[in-house]
Write a protein that holds these residues in place. Structure first.
Motif, PDB file in Angstrom:
ATOM      1  N   THR A  51       0.754  -1.333   0.044  1.00  0.00           N
ATOM      2  CA  THR A  51      -0.161   0.027  -0.134  1.00  0.00           C
ATOM      3  C   THR A  51       0.853   1.347   0.191  1.00  0.00           C
ATOM      4  OG1 THR A  51       0.282   0.034   2.470  1.00  0.00           O
ATOM      5  CG2 THR A  51      -1.854  -1.098   1.320  1.00  0.00           C
ATOM      6  N   ASP A  52       2.042   1.193   0.319  1.00  0.00           N
ATOM      7  CA  ASP A  52       2.855   2.334   0.358  1.00  0.00           C
ATOM      8  C   ASP A  52       3.972   2.343  -0.994  1.00  0.00           C
ATOM      9  OD1 ASP A  52       4.589   4.078   1.567  1.00  0.00           O
ATOM     10  OD2 ASP A  52       5.553   2.793   3.021  1.00  0.00           O
ATOM     11  N   LEU A  53       3.975   3.696  -1.570  1.00  0.00           N
ATOM     12  CA  LEU A  53       4.927   3.822  -2.476  1.00  0.00           C
ATOM     13  C   LEU A  53       6.350   4.004  -2.301  1.00  0.00           C
ATOM     14  CD1 LEU A  53       5.007   4.688  -5.596  1.00  0.00           C
ATOM     15  CD2 LEU A  53       4.793   7.151  -4.984  1.00  0.00           C
ATOM     16  N   GLU A  54       6.494   4.320  -0.808  1.00  0.00           N
ATOM     17  CA  GLU A  54       7.808   4.357  -0.225  1.00  0.00           C
ATOM     18  C   GLU A  54       8.452   2.944   0.260  1.00  0.00           C
ATOM     19  OE1 GLU A  54      10.040   6.799  -1.002  1.00  0.00           O
ATOM     20  OE2 GLU A  54       8.359   8.369  -1.309  1.00  0.00           O
ATOM     21  N   THR A  55       9.320   2.431  -0.386  1.00  0.00           N
ATOM     22  CA  THR A  55       9.809   1.028   0.075  1.00  0.00           C
ATOM     23  C   THR A  55      11.149   1.397   0.961  1.00  0.00           C
ATOM     24  OG1 THR A  55      11.159   1.014  -2.001  1.00  0.00           O
ATOM     25  CG2 THR A  55       8.880   0.161  -2.086  1.00  0.00           C
ATOM     26  N   SER A  56      11.728   0.380   1.168  1.00  0.00           N
ATOM     27  CA  SER A  56      12.962   0.205   1.744  1.00  0.00           C
ATOM     28  C   SER A  56      14.436   0.708   0.708  1.00  0.00           C
ATOM     29  CB  SER A  56      13.613  -0.992   2.357  1.00  0.00           C
ATOM     30  OG  SER A  56      13.436  -1.986   1.595  1.00  0.00           O
ATOM     31  N   SER A  57      14.130   0.610  -0.208  1.00  0.00           N
ATOM     32  CA  SER A  57      14.909   1.181  -1.681  1.00  0.00           C
ATOM     33  C   SER A  57      14.410   2.369  -2.213  1.00  0.00           C
ATOM     34  CB  SER A  57      15.429   0.055  -2.590  1.00  0.00           C
ATOM     35  OG  SER A  57      15.823  -1.023  -1.924  1.00  0.00           O
ATOM     36  N   PRO A  58      15.182   3.473  -2.336  1.00  0.00           N
ATOM     37  CA  PRO A  58      14.526   4.804  -3.058  1.00  0.00           C
ATOM     38  C   PRO A  58      14.294   4.523  -4.377  1.00  0.00           C
ATOM     39  CG  PRO A  58      17.240   4.646  -2.611  1.00  0.00           C
ATOM     40  CD  PRO A  58      16.529   3.736  -2.144  1.00  0.00           C
ATOM     41  N   VAL A  59      13.019   5.012  -4.609  1.00  0.00           N
ATOM     42  CA  VAL A  59      12.594   5.102  -6.150  1.00  0.00           C
ATOM     43  C   VAL A  59      12.352   6.507  -6.503  1.00  0.00           C
ATOM     44  CG1 VAL A  59      10.869   4.255  -7.684  1.00  0.00           C
ATOM     45  CG2 VAL A  59      11.825   2.607  -5.906  1.00  0.00           C
ATOM     46  N   GLY A 610      16.497  -5.204   3.304  1.00  0.00           N
ATOM     47  CA  GLY A 610      16.030  -3.913   3.543  1.00  0.00           C
ATOM     48  C   GLY A 610      15.168  -3.965   4.553  1.00  0.00           C
ATOM     49  N   THR A 611      15.091  -2.611   5.135  1.00  0.00           N
ATOM     50  CA  THR A 611      14.127  -2.410   6.258  1.00  0.00           C
ATOM     51  C   THR A 611      13.885  -0.842   6.421  1.00  0.00           C
ATOM     52  OG1 THR A 611      14.180  -2.358   8.677  1.00  0.00           O
ATOM     53  CG2 THR A 611      16.192  -1.646   7.784  1.00  0.00           C
ATOM     54  N   ASP A 612      12.832  -0.836   6.962  1.00  0.00           N
ATOM     55  CA  ASP A 612      12.132   0.698   6.873  1.00  0.00           C
ATOM     56  C   ASP A 612      11.447   0.718   8.301  1.00  0.00           C
ATOM     57  OD1 ASP A 612       8.960   0.489   6.532  1.00  0.00           O
ATOM     58  OD2 ASP A 612      10.082  -0.877   4.921  1.00  0.00           O
ATOM     59  N   TYR A 613      11.639   1.970   8.850  1.00  0.00           N
ATOM     60  CA  TYR A 613      10.973   2.325  10.281  1.00  0.00           C
ATOM     61  C   TYR A 613      10.329   3.642  10.223  1.00  0.00           C
ATOM     62  CZ  TYR A 613      10.832   3.285  15.246  1.00  0.00           C
ATOM     63  OH  TYR A 613      10.262   3.696  16.499  1.00  0.00           O
ATOM     64  N   THR A 614       9.162   3.778  10.638  1.00  0.00           N
ATOM     65  CA  THR A 614       8.357   4.993  10.469  1.00  0.00           C
ATOM     66  C   THR A 614       8.179   5.538  12.020  1.00  0.00           C
ATOM     67  OG1 THR A 614       6.845   4.175   8.815  1.00  0.00           O
ATOM     68  CG2 THR A 614       5.830   5.974  10.068  1.00  0.00           C
ATOM     69  N   PHE A 623      16.604   1.596   4.970  1.00  0.00           N
ATOM     70  CA  PHE A 623      18.057   1.212   4.757  1.00  0.00           C
ATOM     71  C   PHE A 623      17.840  -0.092   3.793  1.00  0.00           C
ATOM     72  CE2 PHE A 623      21.020  -2.215   5.638  1.00  0.00           C
ATOM     73  CZ  PHE A 623      22.556  -1.366   5.278  1.00  0.00           C
ATOM     74  N   SER A 624      18.931  -0.205   2.975  1.00  0.00           N
ATOM     75  CA  SER A 624      18.818  -1.599   1.918  1.00  0.00           C
ATOM     76  C   SER A 624      20.288  -2.150   1.734  1.00  0.00           C
ATOM     77  CB  SER A 624      18.113  -1.268   0.896  1.00  0.00           C
ATOM     78  OG  SER A 624      18.697  -0.523   0.101  1.00  0.00           O
ATOM     79  N   TYR A 625      20.386  -3.205   1.563  1.00  0.00           N
ATOM     80  CA  TYR A 625      21.790  -3.777   1.424  1.00  0.00           C
ATOM     81  C   TYR A 625      21.579  -4.935   0.121  1.00  0.00           C
ATOM     82  CZ  TYR A 625      25.700  -7.032   0.746  1.00  0.00           C
ATOM     83  OH  TYR A 625      26.722  -7.607   0.225  1.00  0.00           O
ATOM     84  N   GLU A 704      30.458  -8.403  -9.570  1.00  0.00           N
ATOM     85  CA  GLU A 704      30.128  -8.420  -8.629  1.00  0.00           C
ATOM     86  C   GLU A 704      29.833  -7.034  -7.787  1.00  0.00           C
ATOM     87  OE1 GLU A 704      32.003 -11.261  -5.960  1.00  0.00           O
ATOM     88  OE2 GLU A 704      31.772 -12.957  -7.149  1.00  0.00           O
ATOM     89  N   ALA A 705      28.835  -6.811  -7.074  1.00  0.00           N
ATOM     90  CA  ALA A 705      28.734  -5.325  -6.623  1.00  0.00           C
ATOM     91  C   ALA A 705      27.777  -5.446  -5.215  1.00  0.00           C
ATOM     92  CB  ALA A 705      27.882  -4.529  -7.453  1.00  0.00           C
ATOM     93  N   ASP A 706      28.382  -4.836  -4.242  1.00  0.00           N
ATOM     94  CA  ASP A 706      27.638  -4.620  -2.983  1.00  0.00           C
ATOM     95  C   ASP A 706      26.914  -3.075  -2.929  1.00  0.00           C
ATOM     96  OD1 ASP A 706      28.281  -6.933  -1.575  1.00  0.00           O
ATOM     97  OD2 ASP A 706      30.238  -6.325  -1.724  1.00  0.00           O
ATOM     98  N   THR A 707      25.633  -2.952  -2.977  1.00  0.00           N
ATOM     99  CA  THR A 707      24.961  -1.932  -2.851  1.00  0.00           C
ATOM    100  C   THR A 707      24.253  -1.565  -1.394  1.00  0.00           C
ATOM    101  OG1 THR A 707      24.609  -1.910  -5.183  1.00  0.00           O
ATOM    102  CG2 THR A 707      23.048  -0.406  -3.935  1.00  0.00           C
ATOM    103  N   PHE A 708      24.628  -0.217  -1.104  1.00  0.00           N
ATOM    104  CA  PHE A 708      24.374   0.066   0.328  1.00  0.00           C
ATOM    105  C   PHE A 708      23.205   1.483  -0.027  1.00  0.00           C
ATOM    106  CE2 PHE A 708      27.846  -1.797   1.273  1.00  0.00           C
ATOM    107  CZ  PHE A 708      27.811  -2.855   2.692  1.00  0.00           C
ATOM    108  N   THR A 709      22.118   1.468   0.546  1.00  0.00           N
ATOM    109  CA  THR A 709      21.379   2.762   0.517  1.00  0.00           C
ATOM    110  C   THR A 709      20.908   3.039   2.081  1.00  0.00           C
ATOM    111  OG1 THR A 709      19.341   1.835  -0.004  1.00  0.00           O
ATOM    112  CG2 THR A 709      20.550   2.520  -1.896  1.00  0.00           C
ATOM    113  N   VAL A 710      20.842   4.273   2.406  1.00  0.00           N
ATOM    114  CA  VAL A 710      20.237   4.657   3.726  1.00  0.00           C
ATOM    115  C   VAL A 710      19.453   5.980   3.395  1.00  0.00           C
ATOM    116  CG1 VAL A 710      22.217   5.780   4.466  1.00  0.00           C
ATOM    117  CG2 VAL A 710      20.658   5.001   6.040  1.00  0.00           C
ATOM    118  N   GLY A 711      18.253   6.162   4.019  1.00  0.00           N
ATOM    119  CA  GLY A 711      17.636   7.499   3.735  1.00  0.00           C
ATOM    120  C   GLY A 711      16.574   7.765   4.639  1.00  0.00           C
ATOM    121  N   LEU A 712      15.879   8.978   4.412  1.00  0.00           N
ATOM    122  CA  LEU A 712      14.874   9.405   5.328  1.00  0.00           C
ATOM    123  C   LEU A 712      13.831  10.064   4.191  1.00  0.00           C
ATOM    124  CD1 LEU A 712      13.518  10.699   8.037  1.00  0.00           C
ATOM    125  CD2 LEU A 712      14.946  12.692   7.569  1.00  0.00           C
TER     126      LEU A 712
END
Length: 952
Positions: A51-59, A610-614, A623-625, A704-712
C-alpha cells in the motif's frame, strides 16, 4: 486470528504515501467505508504488492504530466533530464552511432542499468548494442517512469547493478485520444571565439538566427475500453514520429573541428589536397628514420612541406540524425473469474535513421610500395624524392597516402531496426491470501547497417601504381591520380567506393512464474502477517550479427578495422524469493534472494536485505543492502578481436618541445617503445584517433557489486515532504578495459610491463599510420568501481488564488566515482566525480531540477530550472580547458504550459533553454560529437514545442 496486512497498513500508507518523492505519480488508495480494503500497488524493486509507494529502497518517479511538460517525444531526452542519468546513445551521435537510444543510470554504463516495461525486462536493442533500445517505448503512453537506485538483481535478475528503470505504461486507459505535435530548435550563431578561429583558417560558417530547424513532427492515437460486460479491458495505440537532420554546419560552435588543445580549428590531415608520409627502401628494408611529410604544392607539380593545413570535416557531419519511427501495440486484460485472468501485451516498432559523417579517404591506412617508374609521378616529384632520400631512379620507397574523397561525397550509415514483443500470461487468486502469475514473453529485434560511400582498401594500391599490382586501363580500370593537384575525378573516386552491410537478429524468450501472498502468520509484536513471493524464471537470449565480406575483412578505409560476424547464446535458469516481515507496526524487514545458473559462467547468487522504520507518523527511515551481479553479455564474451580506433592523445607523438610541455621525457617515451631516433619525430594524429586491438573474451566471469542505501522520507508538516537518500555501490571483477590512453600514460610513467607489453608501435613509431602500431586493450575482469552519492527530493504546495502552486526539487550530489583500472592497485585509481577527462564522462558534483507549477481548473504553467555544477578538467591535451579551469556551471530555464480549450481539446506549448545557452566547447580528445559532450548538455540551443490533444 487471521491478520490482513492490507487492512492493518492503511494508516502507514496514508502517512508514507503523502511523503512520496518529488515528481511522483499520485497513488489512489481505494478504501471501503469500514477501512477493511485498500488497493495494493506494485512498486519497482519488489513483486510483493503493497500500500506504500515508499519502500526500503529509494525510487524516483517521473509521471506523465512532467513528461508532457518537458516537450520531448524521444524517451532518452526525457530521461536525460533526470540528475541521476548520464547521456548514453542519443540522436546527437553520428560517427559510430548504433541508431538506438539507451539509458545510463549513475554513469555506471548502460549495460549495468536494467530496463523494464511494466516490471518485465526488455531485449537487446540491435546488432551493435547489447542493451535495451528505449526507442521502442512510446513517450505518449507512459504513465510513469520509476528509477530505482542500487542492485535489484535478486528481484529481476542480472544487469541491475546500477539500478532499474521501469516504464509503467497506461494499460488501463479508457476512451479515445489523439495528439499531434511539432517541435524544433532555434539558435543565434554569435560565438565570436570560434568564429575568430574559423576566420583565421578561412572557413565559412553560419551567422545570425537559424530560424526553427531540426523540426520534429509527431502523431499518436490511443483507444481503450472495457468489453464483455466489463470482464475485459483493451488498450491499443499507434505512434508516428519524424525529425529532420541537422548538420554541424548549422551551428557556428560546431562548424569546425577543434584540435585537442581546443584553441584552433584542427581537422584532418586527410584533405582534398593529398598528403603523403613517405620513407625510403634501403637494401630491401624501409628506413623509418628518414621521413618525408608533405603534400602537393598548389603552385606547381612538386611536393611542399606540410604547412599545417587541415581539412574541416565538421560541417558535413550530422549534429542530430534524421529519424522516422512507427510504433504500435496493445494491452489486453480479461477476467474469466477471480482465479483466471489472462493478459497480453503486444508491441511493434520500425525505426530508420542515418549517421552521416564527412567524406571517406585513404586515411594513411596502408603502407604502399612504389618505385620511380610510376606513371602518376611527375619528373619534378621523382627528383625531389630522390634528392631527399639520396636514391636513384632504380630505388623504391613506401608511402602512406591521405586523400579526402570530396569527389565522392559524404559517407552514411543507414540504420534500420524492427522490433516486436509478445507477452502473454495468466494471473489469479489461489485463495484469500495467495495469488499466482505465469507468463511467456518473446521479443525480437532485426536490424541492419548499410554503410555507403566508403573507400575500399584493396582497390587503392593498383590504382596508384603500387609495385606488384596492375590496373588494366583497357578493362576500364581508372588510375587514382593523387599525385596531381585536382587530378582525381568523380569517375576515379566512384571506382573506389564500396558498401558494407551487416544484418542480424536478437531474440529473447522468458518463461516466468511466481506465487505471492501472505502466510497466516505474524510476529507477536506485529499486527500484520508475513508476506512472500516464490518464483522461477528461464531466459534464452540469442544474438546473431552477420557481416558481409567487406566488413569481415575490414576493407572499408573509414571503419578503422574489421567488423566480424558475431554469434552467441546465453541461457539462464533462476529461482527467486522475497519475504516481507512486519516486526512492529512501524518497522518492516524485506528479504530477497535469487539463484542463477548461466550456460556461460555457471551458478551465482544474489540477495538483498531492506528495512524501514516509521517514526511519529511522519518520518520514515530506510536502509537496504544488496549483493548484485552482472553476467558478461554476448558481445563481451564472443566479439572477435580486431584493430579499431580510440579517441585521445599519444603523449609521445609530436615535437620534443610538445612532449616536454605535456610533462613527458625521452626516457618515459622509451618505455612506450619510442626509439631515440623517433623521439620528437612521430607525427600526431590530426583527428585525435589512434589504433587499438580490442575484442571479446570467452573466459570472462560475472561482475559483483555491493550496494548500500540509507535514507529518510519525511512529511514534517502539511503540504511539504522531502526525501534524502545516500547510496554506496562497490564493484569487483569489473568487466571492461583499462583504456588505451591510460595504458600508454601508465606505461610511460611507470615502465610496468603490465602496461608496456600492450603497446606495439609501428616501425615509424606511430600508433595511427597504417595498422602496424596499436595499443592492446582487450576486455577482462580487471578492476573495481566505488560510487557514492546522495539523492534529494522535496515537494511543497500551497493554495494560491483559484489554483495551486507546487514546488518540486530533484537533485543529485556525487561524492565519489572512483575507478580502479586494476583491482587492488590504488596507485592507478582515479575519481571522476566533478571531473571531465578522456577517461571520465563530464560528471558534475551537483545537478538538480527545480520546478514551479501553477495549476488552475483549465490551465497550468510550469517553470523549470536545470542546473549543472562546474566540472574540473583532468588532463594535459585541452589547454583551453586548463586555462578556463574546466567546464563552467550551466543553468537552463524551461517554460511550458497547457490550456484546456474545451472538455475535449487541450493545447500544450513551451520553450526549453529559453536563453539559448550554448553547450560547453571541448577539444577533440573529449568531444563525443560537435566539439561538445553531446546529448548531456543542451546541444542545439533553444527548443520550442507545441501540441494539441483531443480526448473523448
Amino acid at each position: 486470528m487471521h491478520k490482513n496486512v492490507l487492512a492493518n497498513s492503511v494508516r502507514l500508507a496514508l502517512i508514507s504515501g503523502a511523503a512520496a518523492a518529488a515528481f511522483s505519480a499520485p497513488v489512489a488508495f481505494a478504501a471501503e467505508e469500514d477501512g477493511a480494503k485498500v488497493e495494493r500497488i506494485e512498486v519497482t524493486g519488489s513483486r510483493i504488492k503493497r500500500t506504500d509507494l515508499e519502500t526500503s529502497s529509494p525510487v524516483t518517479v517521473m509521471d506523465a504530466t512532467e513528461i508532457k511538460a518537458s516537450g520531448y517525444d524521444r524517451v532518452e531526452d526525457v530521461l536525460n533530464q533526470l540528475p541521476q542519468i548520464e547521456a548514453a546513445e542519443t540522436a546527437f551521435l553520428a560517427n559510430g552511432a548504433t541508431g538506438t537510444a539507451t539509458v545510463d543510470l549513475r554513469g555506471l554504463g548502460s549495460n549495468r542499468t536494467l530496463v523494464l516495461i511494466n516490471g518485465r525486462r526488455m531485449q537487446a536493442g540491435s546488432i551493435t548494442s547489447q542493451v535495451a533500445d528505449i526507442n521502442q517505448i512510446p513517450a505518449s503512453l507512459i504513465k510513469r517512469v520509476e528509477v530505482l537506485t542500487g542492485g535489484a538483481g535478486a528481484v529481476y535478475g542480472a544487469d541491475a547493478v546500477a539500478g532499474v528503470v521501469n516504464f509503467v505504461m497506461n494499460d488501463d486507459f479508457d476512451g479515445f485520444a489523439f495528439n499531434a505535435g511539432a517541435s524544433g530548435y532555434q539558435h543565434n550563431n554569435d560565438n565570436k571565439y570560434i568564429q575568430g578561429l574559423m576566420d583565421n583558417k578561412g572557413f565559412d560558417y553560419e551567422t545570425g538566427g537559424t530560424g526553427v530547424d531540426g523540426k520534429t513532427y509527431t502523431m499518436d492515437i490511443t483507444m481503450g475500453s472495457d468489453f464483455d460486460g466489463g470482464k475485459g479491458h483493451a488498450v491499443a495505440y499507434a505512434v508516428w514520429r519524424r525529425n529532420d537532420e541537422l548538420l554541424q554546419g548549422s551551428r557556428d560552435y560546431a562548424s569546425c573541428a577543434l584540435n585537442g588543445a581546443g584553441n584552433t580549428c584542427g581537422g584532418s590531415a586527410t584533405t582534398p589536397n593529398p598528403h603523403f608520409d613517405m620513407f625510403p627502401v634501403v637494401n630491401g628494408e624501409v628506413d623509418y628514420s628518414k621521413e618525408y611529410w608533405g603534400y602537393l604544392n598548389p603552385n606547381g607539380e612538386g611536393f611542399m612541406e606540410d604547412d599545417g593545413y587541415r581539412y574541416n570535416y565538421a560541417p558535413v557531419n550530422h549534429f542530430m540524425r534524421p529519424n522516422e519511427r512507427f510504433t504500435t501495440g496493445a494491452f489486453i486484460n480479461y477476467e474469466i473469474n477471480e482465479h483466471f485472468r489472462p493478459y497480453m501485451e503486444l508491441s511493434f516498432m520500425h525505426n530508420r535513421t542515418a549517421g552521416q559523417i564527412a567524406e571517406s579517404g585513404t586515411f594513411f591506412n596502408q603502407e604502399i610500395l612504389l618505385d620511380y617508374n610510376n606513371p602518376l609521378l611527375s619528373d619534378l616529384q621523382k627528383q625531389q624524392l630522390q634528392d631527399f632520400f639520396g636514391q636513384t631512379p632504380d630505388d623504391q620507397f613506401v608511402a602512406y597516402i591521405g586523400k579526402r574523397n570530396v569527389e565522392g561525397g559524404a559517407r552514411a550509415d543507414n540504420l534500420e531496426h524492427t522490433s516486436y514483443r509478445i507477452l502473454t500470461g495468466m494471473e489469479g487468486d489461489l485463495n484469500d491470501s495467495w495469488a499466482y502469475d505465469v507468463s511467456f514473453a518473446y521479443s525480437a529485434t532485426t536490424s541492419s547497417s548499410v554503410y555507403k560511400n566508403d573507400l575500399l582498401a584493396p582497390k587503392i594500391p593498383p590504382r596508384v601504381g603500387a609495385v606488384g599490382t596492375e590496373c588494366n586501363v583497357e578493362d576500364g580500370c581508372l588510375l587514382y591520380n593523387v599525385f596531381e593537384l585536382g587530378g582525381v575525378t568523380p569517375e576515379q573516386a566512384a571506382q573506389l567506393a564500396g558498401v558494407g552491410t551487416q544484418t542480424g537478429l536478437v531474440t529473447q524468450v522468458i518463461y516466468n512464474g511466481y506465487v505471492s501472498g501472505e502466510f497466516d502468520l505474524a510476529l507477536p509484536t506485529a499486527s500484520s502477517n508475513i508476506g512472500a513471493v516464490f518464483g522461477l524464471e528461464r531466459r534464452e537470449q540469442t544474438y546473431e550479427r552477420v557481416s558481409d565480406t567487406v566488413y569481415e575483412e575490414g576493407q572499408l578505409l573509414g571503419q578503422g578495422g574489421p567488423s566480424p560476424s558475431l554469434y552467441g547464446e546465453i541461457i539462464v535458469n533462476e529461482a527467486f524469493a522475497e519475504i516481507a516481515i512486519p516486526v512492529f507496526d512501524e518497522w518492516n524487514i524485506n528479504l530477497a534472494a535469487r539463484a542463477s545458473d548461466y550456460s556461460t559462467s555457471g551458478t551465482d547468487y544474489t540477495y538483498s536485505v531492506g528495512t524501514d522504520y516509521t517514526l511519529a507518523d511522519s518520518y520514515k527511515f530506510r536502509f537496504s543492502y544488496a549483493k548484485a551481479m552482472r553476467a558478461p553479455n554476448i558481445g563481451e564474451l564472443f566479439s572477435s578481436q580486431s584493430i579499431g580506433l580510440w579517441s585521445g592523445d599519444d603523449p609521445c607523438a609530436g615535437t620534443a618541445a610538445e612532449i616536454a610541455e605535456a610533462g613527458y621525457t625521452q626516457e618515459m617515451c622509451a618505455n612506450t617503445g619510442v626509439t631515440a631516433a623517433q623521439f620528437g619525430n612521430i607525427t600526431k594524429s590530426p583527428a585525435g584517433q589512434y589504433n587499438q586491438f580490442s575484442g571479446g573474451n570467452p573466459e570472462l566471469k560475472p561482475e559483483e557489486a555491493d550496494t548500500f542505501t540509507v535514507g529518510l522520507v519525511a512529511n514534517p508538516f502539511d503540504n511539504f515532504n522531502f526525501s534524502v537518500d545516500y547510496f554506496n555501490i562497490e564493484m569487483e571483477e569489473v568487466i571492461g578495459t583499462i583504456g588505451a590512453e591510460r595504458i600508454l600514460t601508465n606505461c610511460a610513467t611507470t615502465g610496468d610491463s603490465l602496461f608496456c607489453d600492450s603497446v606495439e608501435r609501428s616501425s615509424s613509431g606511430s600508433l595511427w599510420l597504417g595498422q602496424e602500431g596499436y595499443v592492446s586493450n582487450l576486455g577482462s575482469n580487471i578492476g573495481g568501481r566505488k560510487w557514492e552519492g546522495v539523492d534529494a527530493t522535496a515537494s511543497y504546495s500551497l493554495e494560491l488564488g483559484s489554483g495551486t502552486l507546487n514546488f518540486d526539487l530533484n537533485g543529485f550530489y556525487s561524492i565519489k566515482k572512483e575507478v580502479e583500472p586494476i583491482l587492488g592497485d590504488d596507485s592507478l585509481s582515479y575519481d571522476c566525480s566533478g571531473i571531465v577527462s578522456t577517461s571520465c564522462f563530464a560528471s558534475p558534483k551537483w545537478r538538480h531540477n527545480l520546478t514551479a507549477t501553477y495549476s488552475a481548473d483549465d490551465y497550468s504553467v510550469s517553470m523549470k530550472w536545470r542546473y549543472f555544477d562546474s566540472v574540473d578538467y583532468d588532463g594535459t591535451a585541452d589547454t583551453t580547458l586548463i586555462e578556463k579551469g574546466g567546464i563552467d556551471s550551466f543553468n537552463y530555464i524551461d517554460l511550458s504550459g497547457n490550456y484546456a480549450v474545451t472538455d475535449y481539446l487541450t493545447l500544450t506549448a513551451g520553450v526549453n533553454n529559453i536563453f539559448d545557452k550554448e553547450p560547453p566547447m571541448v577539444g577533440n580528445t573529449l568531444a563525443s560529437n560537435a566539439n561538445t559532450v553531446s546529448g548531456f548538455y543542451d546541444s542545439l540551443g533553444r527548443f520550442l514545442f507545441i501540441s494539441a490533444g483531443l480526448k473523448f
